[in-house]
Design a protein around this motif. Sequence first.
Motif, PDB file in Angstrom:
ATOM      1  N   GLN A 123       0.873  -1.039   0.545  1.00 30.47           N
ATOM      2  CA  GLN A 123       0.357  -0.114  -0.028  1.00 30.47           C
ATOM      3  C   GLN A 123       0.717   0.939  -0.248  1.00 30.47           C
ATOM      4  O   GLN A 123       1.679   1.593   0.825  1.00 30.47           O
ATOM      5  CB  GLN A 123      -0.892   0.407   1.018  1.00 30.47           C
ATOM      6  CG  GLN A 123      -2.172   1.091   1.097  1.00 30.47           C
ATOM      7  CD  GLN A 123      -3.144   0.834   0.401  1.00 30.47           C
ATOM      8  OE1 GLN A 123      -3.064  -0.224   0.224  1.00 30.47           O
ATOM      9  NE2 GLN A 123      -4.098   1.870   0.646  1.00 30.47           N
ATOM     10  N   GLN A 127       1.745   4.834   0.148  1.00 27.37           N
ATOM     11  CA  GLN A 127       0.897   6.001   1.170  1.00 27.37           C
ATOM     12  C   GLN A 127       1.779   7.447   0.602  1.00 27.37           C
ATOM     13  O   GLN A 127       2.798   7.056   0.413  1.00 27.37           O
ATOM     14  CB  GLN A 127       1.524   6.076   2.283  1.00 27.37           C
ATOM     15  CG  GLN A 127       0.687   5.225   3.302  1.00 27.37           C
ATOM     16  CD  GLN A 127       0.781   5.166   4.175  1.00 27.37           C
ATOM     17  OE1 GLN A 127       1.786   5.902   4.870  1.00 27.37           O
ATOM     18  NE2 GLN A 127      -0.148   4.020   5.654  1.00 27.37           N
ATOM     19  N   ARG A 165      -4.428   4.729  -8.331  1.00 26.15           N
ATOM     20  CA  ARG A 165      -5.114   3.388  -7.081  1.00 26.15           C
ATOM     21  C   ARG A 165      -5.129   3.830  -5.831  1.00 26.15           C
ATOM     22  O   ARG A 165      -5.150   4.057  -4.658  1.00 26.15           O
ATOM     23  CB  ARG A 165      -4.220   2.485  -6.119  1.00 26.15           C
ATOM     24  CG  ARG A 165      -5.117   1.251  -6.062  1.00 26.15           C
ATOM     25  CD  ARG A 165      -3.834  -0.551  -6.402  1.00 26.15           C
ATOM     26  NE  ARG A 165      -4.090  -0.736  -4.984  1.00 26.15           N
ATOM     27  CZ  ARG A 165      -3.443  -2.051  -5.113  1.00 26.15           C
ATOM     28  NH1 ARG A 165      -2.722  -2.391  -6.104  1.00 26.15           N
ATOM     29  NH2 ARG A 165      -3.876  -3.208  -4.220  1.00 26.15           N
ATOM     30  N   TYR A 166      -3.851   5.206  -5.958  1.00 26.42           N
ATOM     31  CA  TYR A 166      -3.608   5.699  -4.519  1.00 26.42           C
ATOM     32  C   TYR A 166      -3.468   7.071  -4.867  1.00 26.42           C
ATOM     33  O   TYR A 166      -2.841   7.990  -5.317  1.00 26.42           O
ATOM     34  CB  TYR A 166      -1.685   5.421  -4.140  1.00 26.42           C
ATOM     35  CG  TYR A 166      -1.682   3.652  -4.172  1.00 26.42           C
ATOM     36  CD1 TYR A 166      -0.913   3.089  -5.051  1.00 26.42           C
ATOM     37  CD2 TYR A 166      -2.335   3.091  -2.842  1.00 26.42           C
ATOM     38  CE1 TYR A 166      -0.818   2.139  -5.144  1.00 26.42           C
ATOM     39  CE2 TYR A 166      -1.701   1.850  -3.181  1.00 26.42           C
ATOM     40  CZ  TYR A 166      -0.888   1.296  -4.187  1.00 26.42           C
ATOM     41  OH  TYR A 166      -0.702  -0.452  -4.878  1.00 26.42           O
TER      42      TYR A 166
END
Length: 125
Positions: free
Chosen positions: A1, A3, A113-114
Amino acid sequence: QVQLVESGGGLVQPGDSLRLSCAASERLSNSYAVAWFRQAPGKERVFVAAFRWNGARTYYADSVKGRFSITRDKNYSAVYLQMNQLSPEDAAVYYCAAGTPILSSIGTERGYRYWGRGTQVTVRG
C-alpha cells in the motif's frame, strides 16, 4: 500500500509562486505515473499535471500550461509541482495521486490507485 503525503500549500497573493511536494512511502516502479489533481469548492476534481515514470514524460491541463511545472526527484519517490503566476482561479485543494494509468487515461482519475489527503492552496489579494 503506497501512501502519499502532500505539502507546500498555503495562502499567497495573485502573481505569486508556490511549490507543492508529494512524498511517496516507497520508491515507485517504472510503470507508475504520479499526478496532481485539484478541487475547488463546489466543483469537481480535475486534472492538473502528471509525470509518467517511463520515459519521464510530463502532461499538463491547458489551464496551467506555461505556468506550472511537474518534476520528479532522483529517488523515484517524490513529485513536485512548481506553480507560478498564481491566480484566484488556481485556488483549490490539490491532491497527489499515483498509479498505472494507460496513456489515454493519464489525465483522468482512472488508473490512479493511491491518493493523498490534499493540501490547500488559497490565492487572495
